[in-house]
Design a protein around this motif. Sequence first.
Motif, PDB file in Angstrom:
ATOM      1  N   ILE A  80       0.437  -5.422   2.223  1.00  0.00           N
ATOM      2  CA  ILE A  80       0.858  -4.699   1.207  1.00  0.00           C
ATOM      3  C   ILE A  80       1.243  -3.152   1.257  1.00  0.00           C
ATOM      4  O   ILE A  80       2.231  -2.681   1.009  1.00  0.00           O
ATOM      5  CB  ILE A  80      -0.174  -4.798  -0.117  1.00  0.00           C
ATOM      6  CG1 ILE A  80      -0.163  -6.410  -0.519  1.00  0.00           C
ATOM      7  CG2 ILE A  80       0.275  -4.019  -1.263  1.00  0.00           C
ATOM      8  CD1 ILE A  80      -1.464  -6.631  -1.451  1.00  0.00           C
ATOM      9  N   THR A  81       0.258  -2.533   1.904  1.00  0.00           N
ATOM     10  CA  THR A  81       0.609  -1.045   2.406  1.00  0.00           C
ATOM     11  C   THR A  81       1.982  -0.774   3.038  1.00  0.00           C
ATOM     12  O   THR A  81       2.780   0.162   3.070  1.00  0.00           O
ATOM     13  CB  THR A  81      -0.700  -0.531   3.166  1.00  0.00           C
ATOM     14  OG1 THR A  81      -1.917  -0.480   2.241  1.00  0.00           O
ATOM     15  CG2 THR A  81      -0.381   0.936   3.394  1.00  0.00           C
ATOM     16  N   ALA A  82       2.140  -2.018   3.986  1.00  0.00           N
ATOM     17  CA  ALA A  82       3.291  -1.836   5.002  1.00  0.00           C
ATOM     18  C   ALA A  82       4.522  -1.823   3.940  1.00  0.00           C
ATOM     19  O   ALA A  82       5.701  -1.827   4.711  1.00  0.00           O
ATOM     20  CB  ALA A  82       3.411  -2.977   5.826  1.00  0.00           C
ATOM     21  N   LEU A  83       4.482  -2.167   2.892  1.00  0.00           N
ATOM     22  CA  LEU A  83       5.718  -2.273   1.949  1.00  0.00           C
ATOM     23  C   LEU A  83       6.255  -0.525   1.771  1.00  0.00           C
ATOM     24  O   LEU A  83       7.517  -0.763   1.485  1.00  0.00           O
ATOM     25  CB  LEU A  83       5.398  -2.984   0.558  1.00  0.00           C
ATOM     26  CG  LEU A  83       4.967  -4.067   0.486  1.00  0.00           C
ATOM     27  CD1 LEU A  83       4.612  -4.857  -1.023  1.00  0.00           C
ATOM     28  CD2 LEU A  83       6.300  -5.217   0.793  1.00  0.00           C
ATOM     29  N   GLY A  84       5.665   0.213   1.758  1.00  0.00           N
ATOM     30  CA  GLY A  84       5.954   1.544   1.849  1.00  0.00           C
ATOM     31  C   GLY A  84       6.229   1.931   0.373  1.00  0.00           C
ATOM     32  O   GLY A  84       5.382   1.414  -0.506  1.00  0.00           O
ATOM     33  N   ASP A  85       6.605   3.076  -0.054  1.00  0.00           N
ATOM     34  CA  ASP A  85       7.031   3.985  -1.176  1.00  0.00           C
ATOM     35  C   ASP A  85       5.809   3.967  -1.759  1.00  0.00           C
ATOM     36  O   ASP A  85       5.525   4.020  -3.064  1.00  0.00           O
ATOM     37  CB  ASP A  85       7.655   2.678  -2.241  1.00  0.00           C
ATOM     38  CG  ASP A  85       8.975   2.294  -1.423  1.00  0.00           C
ATOM     39  OD1 ASP A  85       9.618   3.290  -0.879  1.00  0.00           O
ATOM     40  OD2 ASP A  85       9.548   1.233  -1.688  1.00  0.00           O
ATOM     41  N   GLY A 127      -2.772  -0.767  -0.424  1.00  0.00           N
ATOM     42  CA  GLY A 127      -3.068  -2.132  -0.318  1.00  0.00           C
ATOM     43  C   GLY A 127      -4.409  -2.544  -1.343  1.00  0.00           C
ATOM     44  O   GLY A 127      -4.684  -3.576  -2.183  1.00  0.00           O
ATOM     45  N   TYR A 128      -5.394  -1.542  -1.168  1.00  0.00           N
ATOM     46  CA  TYR A 128      -6.735  -1.881  -1.768  1.00  0.00           C
ATOM     47  C   TYR A 128      -7.510  -0.426  -2.155  1.00  0.00           C
ATOM     48  O   TYR A 128      -7.138   0.384  -1.435  1.00  0.00           O
ATOM     49  CB  TYR A 128      -7.667  -2.472  -0.808  1.00  0.00           C
ATOM     50  CG  TYR A 128      -9.009  -2.730  -1.443  1.00  0.00           C
ATOM     51  CD1 TYR A 128      -9.366  -3.785  -2.185  1.00  0.00           C
ATOM     52  CD2 TYR A 128     -10.316  -1.809  -1.045  1.00  0.00           C
ATOM     53  CE1 TYR A 128     -10.702  -3.961  -2.794  1.00  0.00           C
ATOM     54  CE2 TYR A 128     -11.288  -1.891  -1.807  1.00  0.00           C
ATOM     55  CZ  TYR A 128     -11.528  -3.116  -2.437  1.00  0.00           C
ATOM     56  OH  TYR A 128     -12.962  -3.058  -3.028  1.00  0.00           O
ATOM     57  N   TRP A 167      -9.759   4.117   7.417  1.00  0.00           N
ATOM     58  CA  TRP A 167      -9.356   4.795   8.762  1.00  0.00           C
ATOM     59  C   TRP A 167      -8.659   4.194   9.723  1.00  0.00           C
ATOM     60  O   TRP A 167      -7.683   4.878  10.304  1.00  0.00           O
ATOM     61  CB  TRP A 167     -10.535   5.517   9.285  1.00  0.00           C
ATOM     62  CG  TRP A 167     -11.234   6.215   8.364  1.00  0.00           C
ATOM     63  CD1 TRP A 167     -12.573   5.996   7.669  1.00  0.00           C
ATOM     64  CD2 TRP A 167     -11.050   7.646   7.964  1.00  0.00           C
ATOM     65  NE1 TRP A 167     -12.951   7.069   6.539  1.00  0.00           N
ATOM     66  CE2 TRP A 167     -12.018   7.897   6.897  1.00  0.00           C
ATOM     67  CE3 TRP A 167     -10.193   8.383   8.064  1.00  0.00           C
ATOM     68  CZ2 TRP A 167     -12.158   9.388   6.296  1.00  0.00           C
ATOM     69  CZ3 TRP A 167      -9.960   9.751   7.548  1.00  0.00           C
ATOM     70  CH2 TRP A 167     -10.838  10.361   6.681  1.00  0.00           C
ATOM     71  N   THR A 168      -8.728   2.854   9.937  1.00  0.00           N
ATOM     72  CA  THR A 168      -8.099   2.171  11.114  1.00  0.00           C
ATOM     73  C   THR A 168      -6.632   1.818  10.566  1.00  0.00           C
ATOM     74  O   THR A 168      -5.632   1.767  11.026  1.00  0.00           O
ATOM     75  CB  THR A 168      -8.898   1.086  11.617  1.00  0.00           C
ATOM     76  OG1 THR A 168     -10.205   1.571  11.988  1.00  0.00           O
ATOM     77  CG2 THR A 168      -8.302   0.397  12.718  1.00  0.00           C
ATOM     78  N   ASP A 169      -6.828   0.999   9.321  1.00  0.00           N
ATOM     79  CA  ASP A 169      -5.607   0.286   8.720  1.00  0.00           C
ATOM     80  C   ASP A 169      -4.892   1.183   7.769  1.00  0.00           C
ATOM     81  O   ASP A 169      -3.844   1.058   7.573  1.00  0.00           O
ATOM     82  CB  ASP A 169      -6.000  -0.792   7.855  1.00  0.00           C
ATOM     83  CG  ASP A 169      -6.714  -1.888   8.640  1.00  0.00           C
ATOM     84  OD1 ASP A 169      -6.871  -1.740   9.961  1.00  0.00           O
ATOM     85  OD2 ASP A 169      -7.811  -2.712   7.956  1.00  0.00           O
ATOM     86  N   ASN A 170      -5.582   2.437   7.371  1.00  0.00           N
ATOM     87  CA  ASN A 170      -5.056   3.201   6.146  1.00  0.00           C
ATOM     88  C   ASN A 170      -4.255   2.449   5.287  1.00  0.00           C
ATOM     89  O   ASN A 170      -3.261   2.857   4.510  1.00  0.00           O
ATOM     90  CB  ASN A 170      -3.723   3.849   7.045  1.00  0.00           C
ATOM     91  CG  ASN A 170      -4.154   5.031   8.109  1.00  0.00           C
ATOM     92  OD1 ASN A 170      -5.166   5.681   7.769  1.00  0.00           O
ATOM     93  ND2 ASN A 170      -3.609   4.921   9.288  1.00  0.00           N
ATOM     94  N   SER A 171      -4.935   1.280   4.927  1.00  0.00           N
ATOM     95  CA  SER A 171      -4.604   0.767   3.804  1.00  0.00           C
ATOM     96  C   SER A 171      -5.306   0.906   2.491  1.00  0.00           C
ATOM     97  O   SER A 171      -5.184   0.214   1.312  1.00  0.00           O
ATOM     98  CB  SER A 171      -4.900  -1.040   3.739  1.00  0.00           C
ATOM     99  OG  SER A 171      -6.158  -1.115   3.926  1.00  0.00           O
ATOM    100  N   MET A 172      -6.333   1.954   2.234  1.00  0.00           N
ATOM    101  CA  MET A 172      -6.690   2.551   1.048  1.00  0.00           C
ATOM    102  C   MET A 172      -6.266   3.776   0.458  1.00  0.00           C
ATOM    103  O   MET A 172      -6.633   4.447  -0.336  1.00  0.00           O
ATOM    104  CB  MET A 172      -8.054   2.572   1.302  1.00  0.00           C
ATOM    105  CG  MET A 172      -8.981   1.207   1.473  1.00  0.00           C
ATOM    106  SD  MET A 172     -10.611   1.253   1.754  1.00  0.00           S
ATOM    107  CE  MET A 172     -11.176   2.005  -0.054  1.00  0.00           C
ATOM    108  N   GLY A 173      -5.300   4.394   1.262  1.00  0.00           N
ATOM    109  CA  GLY A 173      -4.589   5.706   1.169  1.00  0.00           C
ATOM    110  C   GLY A 173      -5.534   6.853   1.264  1.00  0.00           C
ATOM    111  O   GLY A 173      -6.694   6.551   1.573  1.00  0.00           O
TER     112      GLY A 173
END
Length: 454
Positions: free
Chosen positions: A191-196, A200-201, A255-261
Amino acid sequence: MGSNRIRRVSAVALAAATALAAAACGSSGSGSGSGDAGGVVTISVNGLPPATQTVDRKNFEDDVKAFEASHPNIRIDAHEGLMDPKTFAAKLAGGQLEDVYYVYFTDPAGLIQRHQAADITPYLKDVPALADVKPELQRVFTGKDGKVYGLPTGNYSMGLVYNRELFTRAGLDPDKPPTTWDEVRTAAQRITALGDGTTGYADFSKNNQGGWHLTAWIYSLGGDVATQDGTGRWKAAVDSDASRKALQYLHDMRWTDNSMGSRQLLEIPDVQKAMGAGKLGMYLAGPDNIPTIVKQFERKYDEYGLAAMPGTATLGGGDGFMFNPKDTPAKIKAGLAWVQWKYLNPDRQEETDKKSAGSDIPIGLPQPDLFDGKSGEAVKAVHAKYANVPQQNYRPFVDRSAEVKVKVEPPNAQQIYTVLDGVMQAVLTKQDANVDDLLKDAQKKVDSILATAQ
């Protein structure tokens, strides 16, 4: 704790007619007197919605009128406000506590221990619906002596609220949301990879909400925050493998995935705003978060799904009513009649849902879910008949509910959550946070807090 509870303040009379009736019957608004006059019993109760909640308040007032019409020997003196631990003892000592008073699931154990609630066991034969109330909910109001001191009237458990549109755009199946934390992590990355600016979480980490959610994480991974030994004494259980796993997941997503902003130190309004803006994929919450987002941010119910908590357990809570220890038997019986008629009455569910169907009150959310057996089946059938929300979007929550054990909050929960807030904050704001040290320190602090709960 948390977004699932609406806290109301101040106390006012229900209406002039009710107040006059109460005065005529000699009610003091507390449990100090019998309130009996000419065979009529007046009971003070709280839980009246504030005037700003126009639909809910009118429904409550209409219920009072209907109840009094069908119970001519009982009068209801309704007050605004719910449970406020800061003023409770003073209200009780000063004779200002309502005869029937609202509590959260975190309250009954301490109230029972301190003898601040009446034993209602001898009168439960007059509450036939109690036979179908979920046993785990009724246990909240049962003392170590086996006696019953209150009745549950609402419940929730935490799951995963998610944006179905973002799931679809990310190539995820919105009808098959994550059931494990590994799957949550993968979905959050996509989801994070969608950008804009899409995240993701997200999770909370301040104002006790971080500790609240960390407790749910720990439960889901097989751990506890506090446990009782054979003597009934509470001990901290924070320093555990389950806690380490939870914090490792949070660390890696942050920190690894950067999926929490990059923005952290969030709380409920921050996360709901992101979900309402269509920029957040998932977060932990109860079912009632969905109507909050829909109403506040002018979204549609179809946009959101609800999954069960990943893992094997979740944190749950709820509310109910207890009885002033000064209540007379007549007041207890009258109070039980009111609570059963208004809150524990499957036979009234159709009337309630039909009345709400034309409003913005959601019908068909999976919780509250108070009943098993025939009562539970009847309530669910009525909800399905009048549903104004997409119940199919909540199937992942409902279908896994039997697999996910619901565990209540620990004793002195708010103090413990303050400690665990610090743990959440450190992991989400410091990439090199030492988890072992954080948990050892938290273990000591929680033990000190629990020492006062014995």
